[in-house]
Design a protein around this motif. Sequence first.
Motif, short mmCIF file in Angstrom:
data_model
loop_
_atom_site.label_atom_id
_atom_site.label_comp_id
_atom_site.label_asym_id
_atom_site.label_seq_id
_atom_site.Cartn_x
_atom_site.Cartn_y
_atom_site.Cartn_z
N LEU A 586 -2.20 35.79 -22.64
CA LEU A 586 -1.68 34.46 -22.30
C LEU A 586 -0.29 34.19 -22.88
O LEU A 586 0.52 33.49 -22.27
CB LEU A 586 -2.64 33.38 -22.79
CG LEU A 586 -4.02 33.37 -22.12
CD1 LEU A 586 -4.95 32.39 -22.83
CD2 LEU A 586 -3.89 33.01 -20.65
N PHE A 587 0.00 34.74 -24.07
CA PHE A 587 1.23 34.43 -24.78
C PHE A 587 2.12 35.67 -24.92
O PHE A 587 1.64 36.81 -24.89
CB PHE A 587 0.94 33.88 -26.18
CG PHE A 587 0.04 32.68 -26.19
CD1 PHE A 587 0.31 31.58 -25.40
CD2 PHE A 587 -1.09 32.64 -27.01
CE1 PHE A 587 -0.52 30.47 -25.41
CE2 PHE A 587 -1.93 31.54 -27.03
CZ PHE A 587 -1.64 30.45 -26.22
N ASP A 588 3.41 35.41 -25.11
CA ASP A 588 4.37 36.48 -25.38
C ASP A 588 4.35 36.78 -26.88
O ASP A 588 4.67 35.91 -27.70
CB ASP A 588 5.77 36.05 -24.94
CG ASP A 588 6.80 37.11 -25.24
OD1 ASP A 588 6.82 38.13 -24.54
OD2 ASP A 588 7.57 36.91 -26.21
N SER A 589 3.97 37.98 -27.25
CA SER A 589 3.77 38.32 -28.66
C SER A 589 5.07 38.25 -29.46
O SER A 589 5.06 37.88 -30.64
CB SER A 589 3.14 39.71 -28.79
OG SER A 589 3.96 40.70 -28.19
N ALA A 590 6.22 38.61 -28.86
CA ALA A 590 7.49 38.56 -29.58
C ALA A 590 7.88 37.13 -29.91
O ALA A 590 8.41 36.85 -31.00
CB ALA A 590 8.58 39.23 -28.75
N THR A 591 7.62 36.20 -29.00
CA THR A 591 7.93 34.79 -29.25
C THR A 591 7.05 34.25 -30.37
O THR A 591 7.51 33.49 -31.23
CB THR A 591 7.72 33.97 -27.97
OG1 THR A 591 8.53 34.52 -26.92
CG2 THR A 591 8.12 32.52 -28.19
N VAL A 592 5.78 34.63 -30.38
CA VAL A 592 4.87 34.20 -31.45
C VAL A 592 5.36 34.73 -32.79
O VAL A 592 5.41 33.98 -33.79
CB VAL A 592 3.44 34.69 -31.17
CG1 VAL A 592 2.53 34.39 -32.37
CG2 VAL A 592 2.89 34.03 -29.92
N ALA A 593 5.76 35.98 -32.84
CA ALA A 593 6.26 36.57 -34.09
C ALA A 593 7.51 35.85 -34.57
O ALA A 593 7.71 35.65 -35.78
CB ALA A 593 6.55 38.06 -33.88
N GLY A 594 8.36 35.42 -33.65
CA GLY A 594 9.57 34.68 -34.02
C GLY A 594 9.26 33.33 -34.64
O GLY A 594 9.94 32.91 -35.58
N LEU A 595 8.23 32.66 -34.15
CA LEU A 595 7.82 31.38 -34.73
C LEU A 595 7.35 31.56 -36.17
O LEU A 595 7.69 30.77 -37.06
CB LEU A 595 6.69 30.76 -33.89
CG LEU A 595 7.02 30.31 -32.47
CD1 LEU A 595 5.77 29.76 -31.80
CD2 LEU A 595 8.12 29.27 -32.46
N ILE A 596 6.55 32.59 -36.39
CA ILE A 596 6.03 32.85 -37.74
C ILE A 596 7.18 33.14 -38.69
O ILE A 596 7.24 32.61 -39.82
CB ILE A 596 5.04 34.03 -37.71
CG1 ILE A 596 3.81 33.67 -36.87
CG2 ILE A 596 4.62 34.41 -39.13
CD1 ILE A 596 2.84 34.83 -36.65
N SER A 597 8.13 33.95 -38.27
CA SER A 597 9.27 34.32 -39.11
C SER A 597 10.12 33.11 -39.47
O SER A 597 10.50 32.91 -40.64
CB SER A 597 10.12 35.38 -38.39
OG SER A 597 11.28 35.68 -39.13
N ALA A 598 10.42 32.27 -38.49
CA ALA A 598 11.25 31.09 -38.74
C ALA A 598 10.55 30.10 -39.66
O ALA A 598 11.19 29.46 -40.51
CB ALA A 598 11.60 30.42 -37.41
N HIS A 599 9.24 29.98 -39.53
CA HIS A 599 8.48 29.04 -40.37
C HIS A 599 8.49 29.51 -41.82
O HIS A 599 8.71 28.71 -42.73
CB HIS A 599 7.04 28.94 -39.85
CG HIS A 599 6.19 28.00 -40.64
ND1 HIS A 599 6.31 26.63 -40.55
CD2 HIS A 599 5.19 28.23 -41.55
CE1 HIS A 599 5.44 26.06 -41.36
NE2 HIS A 599 4.74 27.01 -41.98
N ARG A 600 8.27 30.79 -42.04
CA ARG A 600 8.20 31.29 -43.41
C ARG A 600 9.56 31.27 -44.10
O ARG A 600 9.64 31.18 -45.32
CB ARG A 600 7.62 32.70 -43.40
CG ARG A 600 6.12 32.68 -43.12
CD ARG A 600 5.51 34.05 -43.04
NE ARG A 600 4.05 33.93 -42.89
CZ ARG A 600 3.27 34.89 -42.45
NH1 ARG A 600 3.79 36.06 -42.10
NH2 ARG A 600 1.97 34.70 -42.35
#
Length: 641
Positions: A586-600
């Motif tokens: 359902l989701f784009d895995s690279a976009t999800v990884a980018g959210l995690i990185s920016a949050h941390r």
Amino acid sequence: MCGIYGIVSLDGQAIDGSILDAMGGVTRHRGPDDLGAHVDGPCAIGMTRLSIIDLEGGHQPIANEDETLWLVCNGEIYNFRELRAELEGVGHRFRTRSDSEVLLHAYEQWGEEFVHRLNGMFGFALWDSRKRKLLIGRDRLGIKPIYIYRDRTRLIFATEAKAILEVPGVPRRVDGTALHAYLQLGYVPAPFSLFEGIRKLPIATLLSVEGGTVSESGYWQISSSIDRTMSEAEWAARVRAEIERSVRSQMVSDVPIGAFLSGGIDSSAVVAFMARETDLPIKTYSIGFEGGSAESLYNELPYARRVAELFGTEHHEIVVKPDVIGLLPRLLWHMDEPIADSAFLTTYLVSEFARRDVTVILSGVGGDELFGGYRRYLGNHYVERFDRLPGFLKSGARAVGRMLPSDRHSSALNVMRLAKGFLASSTLSFEERYRAYLQIMPEDQARSLLNAAPSNPFDAVKSAFALASGADSLNRMMAVDALTQLPDDLLMLTDKMSMAVSLECRVPLLDHELVQLAAAMPESIKVKGGELKHVMKMALKDVLPQDILHRKKRGFGTPIGAWLKGQLATVLDHVLRPEAIRSRGLFDSATVAGLISAHRANREDYTDALLALMNFEIWACMYIDGRSPEDVTGELKAIIR
């Protein structure tokens, strides 16, 4: 209070009532005291009951004298005594003391118009055997939920979606339009649910099934008419009188009753007026968190303790370091749909704590929506001042804003987060600016996350603004909240988390007469000079101390953003690992990884977005893949050993 459920045939064929056993079994937490069913040809209705009023005589389904009408009802009718007296005056005879029986006689007397006479929170289904008609109704504010599934031959309803899923032939698939809306708002707005084919009955709606025809009609909406005839002092007096009346009416119970107490204005006002109605100490319940600086931001126990001492309550406190990993799967199973509001954790924990002593609890939910308690309601106030600055200063401020770090669990970084959001939205139109305050991610970001975005997305905020007419901007914002976030987020989690432990939660600040009064109040009185809840503070100035009335607001949630960087980091990485994301499809895995990185890195505060994604995947493991909450919990706990 209970769980209701049932099936009506659209082609006139008889229903096998045995399916009600499975529907009731999966929602037994809503009603551990009693179980009942009625089957009549094409209609089968059932309930699980939590006994509150008329403990011995209130068994449901309940019938009228000649058993031509049958009813199941979830909730409470607060004016049932007045309605009963009126109906007895014109010849109706009652067999029980139950508030639910009033609905049967009211329907006999006034037809479908009876719903206008009700003051309460309710979801009901009424079978009229003479007309072969099923009538389903939901209360004005959406305090009680109802889910609907319809195919070619049947209509199925239930208080919880999981009961509908027990019926053979109901699919377990994700609704793509609902998922897109969920990513933007952090909850699924009505009429959608996250299950394809299952929808929520909108608030203040009657659904009728007769002769194979299904029809819906709304019976109430918040007025957009503003009353400018009263002075500030008159408004304050009216508000106080209405809050006191509502609290008094909602204290009727045949079982022990208490109140949630955070020490904020809303819960403190409820406790204050409860204390005036009884000679016995009110039982109050508060929650705090163990831990470091992030947890301390959510610790309101000193304020709650002050209010408890002031009104002589029997006060109970719980300080927790919650087993979030152990809780999430079980609570998301109870929620039916994922949610990105961490208040569902807090609400469950304090409900579980209170249920040791009481069966009914009063809550201050709704006060912010009625009287202007959210920072976002000050958006226009600050934009007007910001717009007075020279152009070069505004441009410079926006450029700086884009570079600010963002995190809500540090006082300094939280101020930067709020400033960053304000500056980013300051050039938008009124409606788009308010949308920016409400959403957890913008539409373009939600689309970038989805592998297949819907071609015809549902815009809940736009739809709500279209219904929220009038020139008063503050009341338009509040009307939008009453159509979206209030029923589909706050009230949904309040209902599901309290009923998970068989606790009835009442919300006196959402009495519909009080809501109408607040909606008619001019913006200039409700929020005055940038002061949130101005008129409510005036109304309570001799009821609550000044330090409670003017204390800094803190939401009823958890430091989940800090936990996602700390104790939940391993779980977040596991649940949202690229291979799991790709497998779900359902989701784009690279976009999800980018959210995690920016949050941390504190570049952006993606607390809500990451919680939405993590909770969705945990939910999908259970509701789509068919795994048990215990199985999912075991997997999550295994990765941190």
